[in-house]
Design a protein around this motif. Structure first.
Motif, PDB file in Angstrom:
ATOM      1  N   ASN A   1      37.587  40.992  34.890  1.00  0.00           N
ATOM      2  CA  ASN A   1      36.905  41.994  35.695  1.00  0.00           C
ATOM      3  C   ASN A   1      37.544  41.988  37.084  1.00  0.00           C
ATOM      4  N   SER A   2      37.746  43.180  37.632  1.00  0.00           N
ATOM      5  CA  SER A   2      38.429  43.293  38.929  1.00  0.00           C
ATOM      6  C   SER A   2      37.716  42.489  40.010  1.00  0.00           C
ATOM      7  N   PHE A   3      36.388  42.345  39.861  1.00  0.00           N
ATOM      8  CA  PHE A   3      35.586  41.696  40.912  1.00  0.00           C
ATOM      9  C   PHE A   3      35.239  40.254  40.558  1.00  0.00           C
ATOM     10  N   SER A   4      35.946  39.684  39.570  1.00  0.00           N
ATOM     11  CA  SER A   4      35.613  38.324  39.135  1.00  0.00           C
ATOM     12  C   SER A   4      36.221  37.257  40.041  1.00  0.00           C
ATOM     13  N   VAL A   5      37.075  37.671  40.956  1.00  0.00           N
ATOM     14  CA  VAL A   5      37.724  36.747  41.893  1.00  0.00           C
ATOM     15  C   VAL A   5      37.544  37.257  43.323  1.00  0.00           C
ATOM     16  N   SER A   6      37.932  36.425  44.311  1.00  0.00           N
ATOM     17  CA  SER A   6      37.715  36.807  45.713  1.00  0.00           C
ATOM     18  C   SER A   6      38.456  38.088  46.086  1.00  0.00           C
TER      19      SER A   6
ATOM     20  N   ARG B   1      40.075  41.410  45.058  1.00  0.00           N
ATOM     21  CA  ARG B   1      39.982  42.290  43.896  1.00  0.00           C
ATOM     22  C   ARG B   1      41.313  42.393  43.153  1.00  0.00           C
TER      23      ARG B   1
END
Lengths: 236, 265
Positions: A71-76, A78
Protein backbone atom coordinates in the motif's frame (compact mmCIF):
# COMPACT_ATOMS: atom_id res chain seq x y z
CA UNK A 1 29.63 -8.95 28.97
CA UNK A 2 26.55 -6.85 29.44
CA UNK A 3 23.28 -8.02 27.98
CA UNK A 4 22.62 -6.61 24.49
CA UNK A 5 19.78 -4.10 24.46
CA UNK A 6 17.41 -4.08 21.48
CA UNK A 7 15.71 -0.77 20.69
CA UNK A 8 12.30 -2.09 21.77
CA UNK A 9 13.66 -4.12 24.70
CA UNK A 10 13.00 -7.55 23.20
CA UNK A 11 15.11 -10.61 24.00
CA UNK A 12 17.50 -11.45 21.19
CA UNK A 13 15.53 -14.54 20.16
CA UNK A 14 12.08 -13.00 20.59
CA UNK A 15 9.82 -12.11 17.68
CA UNK A 16 7.49 -9.15 17.94
CA UNK A 17 3.92 -10.07 18.91
CA UNK A 18 2.61 -12.18 16.04
CA UNK A 19 -0.95 -12.45 14.80
CA UNK A 20 -2.44 -14.71 12.17
CA UNK A 21 -5.89 -15.17 10.70
CA UNK A 22 -7.22 -17.30 7.88
CA UNK A 23 -10.20 -16.32 5.72
CA UNK A 24 -10.13 -12.54 5.33
CA UNK A 25 -10.98 -12.00 1.65
CA UNK A 26 -14.39 -13.48 0.86
CA UNK A 27 -13.92 -13.62 -2.91
CA UNK A 28 -10.68 -15.58 -2.70
CA UNK A 29 -10.28 -19.36 -2.73
CA UNK A 30 -7.97 -18.95 0.24
CA UNK A 31 -6.73 -15.92 2.20
CA UNK A 32 -4.81 -15.04 5.32
CA UNK A 33 -3.27 -12.26 7.38
CA UNK A 34 0.10 -12.45 9.10
CA UNK A 35 1.45 -9.76 11.40
CA UNK A 36 4.86 -9.20 13.06
CA UNK A 37 4.28 -6.21 15.36
CA UNK A 38 3.79 -3.19 13.08
CA UNK A 39 4.14 -5.22 9.88
CA UNK A 40 0.84 -6.47 8.47
CA UNK A 41 0.62 -8.61 5.32
CA UNK A 42 -2.44 -10.14 3.73
CA UNK A 43 -2.52 -12.74 0.98
CA UNK A 44 -5.26 -14.08 -1.29
CA UNK A 45 -5.13 -17.16 -3.52
CA UNK A 46 -7.13 -17.63 -6.72
CA UNK A 47 -6.92 -20.91 -8.57
CA UNK A 48 -5.99 -23.35 -9.91
CA UNK A 49 -7.46 -21.71 -13.01
CA UNK A 50 -6.63 -21.45 -16.67
CA UNK A 51 -3.37 -19.68 -17.34
CA UNK A 52 -3.55 -16.50 -19.39
CA UNK A 53 -1.73 -15.59 -21.53
CA UNK A 54 -1.69 -19.00 -23.15
CA UNK A 55 1.97 -18.87 -24.08
CA UNK A 56 2.84 -18.91 -20.38
CA UNK A 57 1.17 -22.30 -19.93
CA UNK A 58 3.37 -25.10 -18.71
CA UNK A 59 2.21 -28.37 -20.26
CA UNK A 60 4.01 -30.39 -17.60
CA UNK A 61 2.52 -28.91 -14.43
CA UNK A 62 0.63 -26.01 -12.91
CA UNK A 63 2.35 -22.67 -12.33
CA UNK A 64 2.59 -20.79 -9.06
CA UNK A 65 2.49 -17.04 -9.63
CA UNK A 66 3.05 -14.58 -6.77
CA UNK A 67 2.73 -10.83 -6.68
CA UNK A 68 3.91 -8.69 -3.79
CA UNK A 69 2.59 -5.15 -3.54
CA UNK A 70 2.71 -2.46 -0.87
CA UNK A 71 0.00 0.00 0.00
CA UNK A 72 1.36 3.43 -0.93
CA UNK A 73 0.76 4.64 2.64
CA UNK A 74 2.22 1.60 4.41
CA UNK A 75 5.56 3.36 4.94
CA UNK A 76 6.67 6.84 6.05
CA UNK A 77 7.45 8.22 2.59
CA UNK A 78 4.61 7.45 0.23
CA UNK A 79 5.41 4.83 -2.42
CA UNK A 80 4.15 5.42 -5.93
CA UNK A 81 1.40 2.88 -6.59
CA UNK A 82 2.25 0.10 -9.02
CA UNK A 83 5.07 -2.40 -9.45
CA UNK A 84 8.69 -1.45 -8.83
CA UNK A 85 12.03 -3.22 -9.27
CA UNK A 86 11.92 -4.08 -5.58
CA UNK A 87 8.39 -5.52 -5.60
CA UNK A 88 9.12 -7.51 -8.76
CA UNK A 89 12.10 -9.17 -7.10
CA UNK A 90 10.22 -9.90 -3.89
CA UNK A 91 7.37 -11.42 -5.89
CA UNK A 92 9.84 -13.80 -7.51
CA UNK A 93 11.66 -14.86 -4.32
CA UNK A 94 8.25 -15.41 -2.71
CA UNK A 95 7.38 -17.74 -5.58
CA UNK A 96 10.67 -19.60 -5.16
CA UNK A 97 10.19 -19.87 -1.41
CA UNK A 98 6.77 -21.56 -1.81
CA UNK A 99 7.55 -23.66 -4.89
CA UNK A 100 9.07 -26.61 -2.93
CA UNK A 101 5.84 -27.31 -1.01
CA UNK A 102 3.12 -26.97 -3.65
CA UNK A 103 2.23 -30.05 -5.70
CA UNK A 104 0.92 -28.77 -9.00
CA UNK A 105 1.67 -31.89 -11.06
CA UNK A 106 -2.02 -32.53 -11.69
CA UNK A 107 -2.69 -28.98 -12.87
CA UNK A 108 -0.89 -28.87 -16.22
CA UNK A 109 -1.58 -25.63 -18.08
CA UNK A 110 -3.12 -23.97 -15.06
CA UNK A 111 -2.03 -21.27 -12.66
CA UNK A 112 -2.40 -20.58 -8.97
CA UNK A 113 -2.27 -16.86 -8.28
CA UNK A 114 -1.05 -15.62 -4.91
CA UNK A 115 -1.52 -11.90 -4.28
CA UNK A 116 0.26 -10.37 -1.31
CA UNK A 117 -0.54 -6.90 -0.07
CA UNK A 118 1.38 -5.05 2.64
CA UNK A 119 -1.09 -3.01 4.66
CA UNK A 120 1.41 -1.58 7.14
CA UNK A 121 5.20 -1.88 7.10
CA UNK A 122 7.74 -1.99 9.90
CA UNK A 123 10.43 -4.10 8.17
CA UNK A 124 10.37 -7.87 7.44
CA UNK A 125 7.42 -7.39 5.09
CA UNK A 126 8.47 -10.15 2.69
CA UNK A 127 8.64 -12.64 5.57
CA UNK A 128 5.14 -11.71 6.75
CA UNK A 129 3.96 -11.95 3.14
CA UNK A 130 5.40 -15.45 2.67
CA UNK A 131 3.82 -16.61 5.94
CA UNK A 132 0.43 -15.27 4.91
CA UNK A 133 0.79 -16.75 1.42
CA UNK A 134 1.58 -20.25 2.73
CA UNK A 135 -1.52 -20.12 4.93
CA UNK A 136 -3.71 -18.83 2.10
CA UNK A 137 -2.51 -21.65 -0.19
CA UNK A 138 -3.38 -24.19 2.47
CA UNK A 139 -6.83 -22.71 2.99
CA UNK A 140 -7.43 -22.75 -0.77
CA UNK A 141 -6.90 -26.49 -0.67
CA UNK A 142 -3.89 -26.43 -2.97
CA UNK A 143 -2.11 -29.78 -2.57
CA UNK A 144 0.95 -29.15 -0.41
CA UNK A 145 3.58 -31.29 1.21
CA UNK A 146 4.17 -28.91 4.07
CA UNK A 147 4.10 -25.28 5.19
CA UNK A 148 6.77 -22.65 4.67
CA UNK A 149 7.57 -20.29 7.53
CA UNK A 150 9.65 -17.17 7.19
CA UNK A 151 11.53 -14.88 9.56
CA UNK A 152 14.22 -12.22 9.41
CA UNK A 153 17.45 -12.46 11.36
CA UNK A 154 19.40 -9.29 11.99
CA UNK A 155 22.95 -8.66 12.99
CA UNK A 156 23.15 -5.39 14.93
CA UNK A 157 26.81 -4.53 15.32
CA UNK A 158 27.98 -8.04 16.30
CA UNK A 159 24.78 -9.33 17.86
CA UNK A 160 22.33 -11.66 16.09
CA UNK A 161 18.65 -10.95 16.73
CA UNK A 162 15.35 -12.47 15.59
CA UNK A 163 12.66 -10.56 13.63
CA UNK A 164 14.09 -7.21 12.59
CA UNK A 165 11.95 -4.08 12.86
CA UNK A 166 12.57 -0.75 11.13
CA UNK A 167 14.55 0.79 13.99
CA UNK A 168 16.87 -2.22 13.90
CA UNK A 169 17.11 -2.24 10.14
CA UNK A 170 18.45 1.32 10.44
CA UNK A 171 21.01 0.34 13.14
CA UNK A 172 24.23 2.30 12.60
CA UNK A 173 26.50 1.57 15.58
CA UNK A 174 29.59 -0.62 15.22
CA UNK A 175 29.31 -2.89 12.22
CA UNK A 176 25.83 -1.57 11.45
CA UNK A 177 22.88 -3.73 10.48
CA UNK A 178 22.85 -6.97 8.52
CA UNK A 179 19.43 -8.11 7.41
CA UNK A 180 18.82 -11.77 6.56
CA UNK A 181 15.40 -12.87 5.35
CA UNK A 182 14.96 -16.62 5.30
CA UNK A 183 12.26 -19.22 4.94
CA UNK A 184 12.18 -22.86 6.00
CA UNK A 185 10.15 -25.82 4.86
CA UNK A 186 8.97 -27.11 8.20
CA UNK A 187 9.28 -30.91 8.20
CA UNK A 188 12.51 -31.43 6.33
CA UNK A 189 14.04 -28.26 7.76
CA UNK A 190 15.33 -27.12 4.40
CA UNK A 191 15.87 -23.54 3.34
CA UNK A 192 13.52 -22.43 0.58
CA UNK A 193 14.57 -18.80 0.60
CA UNK A 194 17.42 -16.70 1.89
CA UNK A 195 18.51 -13.16 1.14
CA UNK A 196 21.06 -11.05 2.89
CA UNK A 197 22.44 -7.59 2.86
CA UNK A 198 25.00 -6.29 5.28
CA UNK A 199 28.35 -7.34 6.64
CA UNK A 200 28.81 -10.77 8.23
CA UNK A 201 31.33 -13.65 8.42
CA UNK A 202 30.50 -17.08 7.01
CA UNK A 203 30.62 -18.55 10.48
CA UNK A 204 28.18 -16.08 11.96
CA UNK A 205 25.90 -16.47 8.96
CA UNK A 206 25.64 -20.19 9.72
CA UNK A 207 24.74 -19.28 13.26
CA UNK A 208 22.10 -16.88 11.95
CA UNK A 209 20.56 -19.60 9.79
CA UNK A 210 20.36 -21.92 12.79
CA UNK A 211 18.72 -19.15 14.83
CA UNK A 212 16.28 -18.60 11.98
CA UNK A 213 15.46 -22.30 11.81
CA UNK A 214 14.48 -22.30 15.48
CA UNK A 215 12.48 -19.06 15.17
CA UNK A 216 10.46 -20.27 12.18
CA UNK A 217 9.20 -23.15 14.33
CA UNK A 218 7.25 -20.60 16.39
CA UNK A 219 5.90 -19.05 13.21
CA UNK A 220 4.87 -22.50 11.99
CA UNK A 221 2.95 -23.24 15.19
CA UNK A 222 0.98 -20.02 14.81
CA UNK A 223 0.24 -20.66 11.12
CA UNK A 224 -1.01 -24.12 12.03
CA UNK A 225 -3.19 -22.80 14.83
CA UNK A 226 -4.74 -20.18 12.54
CA UNK A 227 -5.47 -22.82 9.89
CA UNK A 228 -7.25 -24.95 12.45
CA UNK A 229 -9.41 -21.97 13.46
CA UNK A 230 -10.46 -20.24 10.24
CA UNK A 231 -11.95 -16.79 10.78
CA UNK A 232 -10.35 -16.43 14.18
CA UNK A 233 -7.37 -14.22 14.93
CA UNK A 234 -4.69 -16.11 16.83
CA UNK A 235 -1.61 -14.57 18.41
CA UNK A 236 1.73 -15.48 19.93
CA UNK B 1 -16.66 -14.94 -14.40
CA UNK B 2 -19.35 -12.55 -15.59
CA UNK B 3 -22.74 -12.82 -13.93
CA UNK B 4 -24.83 -15.23 -16.04
CA UNK B 5 -27.71 -13.81 -18.04
CA UNK B 6 -30.18 -15.98 -16.16
CA UNK B 7 -29.18 -14.30 -12.88
CA UNK B 8 -29.43 -10.85 -14.42
CA UNK B 9 -32.90 -11.65 -15.77
CA UNK B 10 -33.92 -12.85 -12.32
CA UNK B 11 -32.58 -9.69 -10.69
CA UNK B 12 -34.65 -7.60 -13.09
CA UNK B 13 -37.76 -9.68 -12.55
CA UNK B 14 -37.46 -9.33 -8.80
CA UNK B 15 -36.78 -5.63 -9.01
CA UNK B 16 -39.88 -5.09 -11.12
CA UNK B 17 -41.75 -6.25 -8.01
CA UNK B 18 -39.62 -3.99 -5.83
CA UNK B 19 -37.58 -6.88 -4.43
CA UNK B 20 -33.88 -7.67 -4.16
CA UNK B 21 -32.17 -11.03 -3.50
CA UNK B 22 -31.01 -9.92 -0.06
CA UNK B 23 -34.34 -8.38 0.90
CA UNK B 24 -33.21 -4.76 0.76
CA UNK B 25 -35.29 -1.89 -0.53
CA UNK B 26 -34.04 -0.39 -3.82
CA UNK B 27 -32.38 2.59 -2.10
CA UNK B 28 -31.22 0.70 0.97
CA UNK B 29 -27.48 0.34 1.60
CA UNK B 30 -25.89 -2.78 3.06
CA UNK B 31 -24.51 -2.68 6.60
CA UNK B 32 -21.79 -0.05 6.84
CA UNK B 33 -18.74 -0.51 9.05
CA UNK B 34 -15.90 1.98 9.42
CA UNK B 35 -12.66 1.31 11.28
CA UNK B 36 -10.08 4.06 11.72
CA UNK B 37 -6.29 3.94 11.96
CA UNK B 38 -5.88 0.62 10.17
CA UNK B 39 -2.45 1.54 8.77
CA UNK B 40 -0.36 3.43 11.28
CA UNK B 41 2.36 4.80 8.98
CA UNK B 42 -0.28 6.71 7.09
CA UNK B 43 -1.26 10.21 8.22
CA UNK B 44 -4.77 8.80 8.48
CA UNK B 45 -6.55 5.66 7.34
CA UNK B 46 -9.89 3.91 7.34
CA UNK B 47 -11.34 0.55 6.44
CA UNK B 48 -14.85 0.63 5.04
CA UNK B 49 -17.11 -2.37 4.68
CA UNK B 50 -20.38 -2.27 2.80
CA UNK B 51 -21.67 -5.79 3.23
CA UNK B 52 -18.97 -7.96 1.68
CA UNK B 53 -17.32 -5.08 -0.16
CA UNK B 54 -14.21 -3.86 1.62
CA UNK B 55 -11.75 -1.05 0.89
CA UNK B 56 -8.84 0.51 2.76
CA UNK B 57 -8.05 4.18 2.23
CA UNK B 58 -4.90 5.88 3.45
CA UNK B 59 -3.73 9.49 3.51
CA UNK B 60 -0.12 10.56 3.01
CA UNK B 61 1.06 14.15 2.93
CA UNK B 62 4.02 15.71 1.23
CA UNK B 63 5.33 19.22 0.65
CA UNK B 64 5.62 20.44 -2.92
CA UNK B 65 5.24 23.48 -5.12
CA UNK B 66 1.70 24.76 -5.69
CA UNK B 67 0.19 24.85 -9.14
CA UNK B 68 0.77 28.23 -10.83
CA UNK B 69 -2.99 28.92 -10.96
CA UNK B 70 -3.45 28.36 -7.22
CA UNK B 71 -0.26 29.60 -5.53
CA UNK B 72 -1.81 29.74 -2.06
CA UNK B 73 -3.60 26.41 -2.09
CA UNK B 74 -2.63 22.87 -1.23
CA UNK B 75 -2.92 20.01 -3.70
CA UNK B 76 -5.02 16.88 -3.75
CA UNK B 77 -4.33 13.63 -5.53
CA UNK B 78 -6.68 10.67 -5.38
CA UNK B 79 -5.69 7.30 -6.79
CA UNK B 80 -7.29 3.89 -6.61
CA UNK B 81 -5.77 0.47 -7.06
CA UNK B 82 -8.22 -2.27 -7.93
CA UNK B 83 -6.23 -5.16 -6.51
CA UNK B 84 -6.34 -8.60 -8.13
CA UNK B 85 -6.31 -9.73 -4.50
CA UNK B 86 -9.85 -8.45 -4.12
CA UNK B 87 -11.58 -10.24 -6.97
CA UNK B 88 -11.02 -13.06 -9.45
CA UNK B 89 -12.12 -10.63 -12.17
CA UNK B 90 -9.36 -8.12 -11.66
CA UNK B 91 -6.18 -8.84 -13.54
CA UNK B 92 -2.72 -7.67 -12.64
CA UNK B 93 -1.26 -4.93 -14.80
CA UNK B 94 -1.36 -1.19 -15.34
CA UNK B 95 -4.46 0.62 -14.02
CA UNK B 96 -7.42 0.05 -16.29
CA UNK B 97 -10.36 2.37 -16.75
CA UNK B 98 -12.42 1.40 -13.66
CA UNK B 99 -9.49 2.20 -11.35
CA UNK B 100 -8.86 5.53 -13.06
CA UNK B 101 -12.55 6.43 -12.98
CA UNK B 102 -12.80 5.52 -9.29
CA UNK B 103 -9.93 7.83 -8.39
CA UNK B 104 -11.07 10.68 -10.59
CA UNK B 105 -14.74 10.66 -9.62
CA UNK B 106 -13.90 10.65 -5.91
CA UNK B 107 -11.25 13.32 -6.47
CA UNK B 108 -13.81 15.67 -8.00
CA UNK B 109 -16.31 15.04 -5.22
CA UNK B 110 -13.75 15.96 -2.57
CA UNK B 111 -12.19 18.84 -4.46
CA UNK B 112 -15.26 20.80 -5.49
CA UNK B 113 -17.32 20.46 -2.32
CA UNK B 114 -15.28 22.86 -0.13
CA UNK B 115 -14.72 19.91 2.26
CA UNK B 116 -10.97 20.53 2.34
CA UNK B 117 -9.78 24.03 3.23
CA UNK B 118 -7.00 24.14 0.66
CA UNK B 119 -5.82 27.62 1.63
CA UNK B 120 -4.90 26.36 5.08
CA UNK B 121 -2.66 23.78 3.41
CA UNK B 122 -0.39 26.57 2.13
CA UNK B 123 2.97 26.84 3.89
CA UNK B 124 4.58 29.58 1.78
CA UNK B 125 2.53 31.12 -1.05
CA UNK B 126 3.89 30.29 -4.47
CA UNK B 127 6.62 28.11 -3.00
CA UNK B 128 5.48 25.43 -0.60
CA UNK B 129 2.14 23.78 -0.01
CA UNK B 130 0.96 20.48 1.38
CA UNK B 131 -0.20 17.82 -1.05
CA UNK B 132 -2.80 15.36 0.19
CA UNK B 133 -2.49 11.90 -1.32
CA UNK B 134 -5.64 9.86 -0.92
CA UNK B 135 -5.00 6.27 -1.98
CA UNK B 136 -7.79 3.71 -2.20
CA UNK B 137 -7.13 -0.04 -2.12
CA UNK B 138 -9.79 -2.67 -2.73
CA UNK B 139 -9.70 -5.69 -0.41
CA UNK B 140 -12.90 -7.46 -1.46
CA UNK B 141 -15.09 -6.46 -4.40
CA UNK B 142 -18.75 -7.28 -3.99
CA UNK B 143 -20.02 -4.29 -5.93
CA UNK B 144 -20.25 -0.53 -5.40
CA UNK B 145 -16.54 0.07 -4.89
CA UNK B 146 -17.17 3.67 -5.92
CA UNK B 147 -19.36 4.60 -2.97
CA UNK B 148 -17.29 2.54 -0.52
CA UNK B 149 -14.13 4.28 -1.76
CA UNK B 150 -15.76 7.69 -1.41
CA UNK B 151 -16.88 7.05 2.15
CA UNK B 152 -13.38 5.71 2.90
CA UNK B 153 -11.76 8.85 1.51
CA UNK B 154 -13.87 11.14 3.69
CA UNK B 155 -13.31 8.94 6.76
CA UNK B 156 -9.54 8.68 6.23
CA UNK B 157 -9.24 12.46 5.78
CA UNK B 158 -11.13 12.99 9.03
CA UNK B 159 -8.73 10.57 10.73
CA UNK B 160 -5.56 12.27 9.38
CA UNK B 161 -3.03 14.37 11.32
CA UNK B 162 -0.64 16.69 9.52
CA UNK B 163 2.96 15.52 10.03
CA UNK B 164 5.55 17.92 11.43
CA UNK B 165 7.57 19.85 8.90
CA UNK B 166 11.20 20.87 9.30
CA UNK B 167 11.23 24.17 7.38
CA UNK B 168 14.99 24.66 7.57
CA UNK B 169 15.84 21.38 5.89
CA UNK B 170 12.60 21.17 3.87
CA UNK B 171 11.85 17.75 5.29
CA UNK B 172 8.56 16.19 6.31
CA UNK B 173 8.97 14.43 9.65
CA UNK B 174 6.50 11.62 9.00
CA UNK B 175 7.24 9.74 12.18
CA UNK B 176 6.64 12.67 14.50
CA UNK B 177 2.92 12.81 14.49
CA UNK B 178 1.34 16.10 15.44
CA UNK B 179 -2.11 16.62 16.81
CA UNK B 180 -3.07 18.96 14.01
CA UNK B 181 -6.00 17.78 11.91
CA UNK B 182 -6.25 18.24 8.19
CA UNK B 183 -8.29 21.46 7.73
CA UNK B 184 -11.78 20.23 6.90
CA UNK B 185 -15.15 21.93 6.88
CA UNK B 186 -18.60 20.73 7.88
CA UNK B 187 -19.24 19.44 4.37
CA UNK B 188 -19.61 15.69 3.89
CA UNK B 189 -19.11 15.06 0.19
CA UNK B 190 -20.31 11.50 -0.27
CA UNK B 191 -20.28 9.87 -3.68
CA UNK B 192 -23.56 8.09 -4.21
CA UNK B 193 -24.19 6.01 -7.29
CA UNK B 194 -27.61 5.19 -8.65
CA UNK B 195 -28.01 2.31 -11.11
CA UNK B 196 -30.65 1.90 -13.76
CA UNK B 197 -31.76 -1.71 -13.91
CA UNK B 198 -34.62 -2.24 -16.33
CA UNK B 199 -37.00 0.62 -15.55
CA UNK B 200 -36.01 0.68 -11.87
CA UNK B 201 -33.35 2.47 -9.87
CA UNK B 202 -31.24 0.86 -7.22
CA UNK B 203 -28.38 1.86 -4.94
CA UNK B 204 -25.42 0.05 -3.38
CA UNK B 205 -25.53 -2.92 -5.76
CA UNK B 206 -23.85 -6.22 -5.04
CA UNK B 207 -21.50 -7.42 -7.77
CA UNK B 208 -24.33 -9.29 -9.51
CA UNK B 209 -26.68 -6.33 -9.31
CA UNK B 210 -23.97 -4.01 -10.63
CA UNK B 211 -23.61 -6.32 -13.63
CA UNK B 212 -27.35 -6.04 -14.22
CA UNK B 213 -27.08 -2.23 -14.26
CA UNK B 214 -27.43 -0.68 -17.69
CA UNK B 215 -26.19 2.74 -16.74
CA UNK B 216 -25.14 4.48 -13.56
CA UNK B 217 -24.91 8.03 -12.26
CA UNK B 218 -22.49 8.98 -9.50
CA UNK B 219 -23.40 12.12 -7.61
CA UNK B 220 -20.98 13.86 -5.25
CA UNK B 221 -23.34 15.51 -2.82
CA UNK B 222 -23.12 17.39 0.48
CA UNK B 223 -25.95 19.12 2.34
CA UNK B 224 -28.09 19.17 -0.78
CA UNK B 225 -25.37 20.66 -2.96
CA UNK B 226 -24.15 18.57 -5.86
CA UNK B 227 -20.53 19.23 -6.72
CA UNK B 228 -19.55 16.36 -8.95
CA UNK B 229 -21.27 13.97 -11.26
CA UNK B 230 -20.50 11.25 -13.72
CA UNK B 231 -22.76 9.14 -15.84
CA UNK B 232 -21.16 5.81 -16.59
CA UNK B 233 -21.76 3.06 -19.14
CA UNK B 234 -23.26 3.25 -22.61
CA UNK B 235 -27.03 3.10 -22.10
CA UNK B 236 -28.95 6.38 -22.28
CA UNK B 237 -31.17 7.70 -19.55
CA UNK B 238 -34.36 9.74 -19.70
CA UNK B 239 -34.42 12.96 -17.72
CA UNK B 240 -37.32 11.82 -15.59
CA UNK B 241 -35.41 8.87 -14.24
CA UNK B 242 -32.33 11.05 -13.89
CA UNK B 243 -34.30 13.47 -11.73
CA UNK B 244 -35.63 10.64 -9.64
CA UNK B 245 -32.10 9.33 -9.12
CA UNK B 246 -30.85 12.68 -7.83
CA UNK B 247 -33.78 13.01 -5.45
CA UNK B 248 -33.12 9.54 -4.13
CA UNK B 249 -29.40 10.26 -3.81
CA UNK B 250 -30.18 13.23 -1.60
CA UNK B 251 -32.16 11.02 0.78
CA UNK B 252 -29.51 8.32 0.72
CA UNK B 253 -26.93 10.97 1.62
CA UNK B 254 -28.81 11.87 4.78
CA UNK B 255 -28.98 8.22 5.87
CA UNK B 256 -25.33 7.61 5.10
CA UNK B 257 -24.08 10.71 6.88
CA UNK B 258 -26.04 9.75 9.99
CA UNK B 259 -24.41 6.32 9.88
CA UNK B 260 -20.94 7.73 9.22
CA UNK B 261 -21.17 10.25 12.08
CA UNK B 262 -21.89 7.39 14.46
CA UNK B 263 -18.49 5.88 13.72
CA UNK B 264 -16.79 9.26 14.08
CA UNK B 265 -18.70 10.32 17.20
Amino acid sequence: MTEFKRPDGRKIDATRPMKAKVGIVKNADGSALFQFGGTIAIAAVYGPKEMHPRNKRNPAKGTLRCTYNMNSFSVSDRIRPGPSRRSTEISKVTEWSLEPIVMLGDYAGQVVDVHIQIIQADASTRCAGINAAAMALAQAGIPMTDLVSSISIGKLDKQLVVDVDKAEEDWEDGEGATDIALSFVHNNEKLSHIQLDGYITAEQLKEAVELGKQATKKVYELQKEALKNPGKEVSA
Amino acid sequence: MKTPKITIDRIKKYLAEGKRFDGRKPEEFRDLEIEFGVSKKAEGSARVKLGNTEVIVGIKMGVSEPYPDSPNKGNLMVTAELLPLSSPRIEAGPPRFPAIELGRVIDRGLRESHFIDFEKLCIEPGKKVWTLFVDIYTINDDGNLLDAGGIGAVAALMNAKIPKYDEENSRVLHDEHSEENVPLTKERPISITGYKVGDKILFDPTREEEDAGETKVTVGISHGIISSMQKGNETDLDTEMFGEMIDMAEKVWQDLVTKIEKFIK
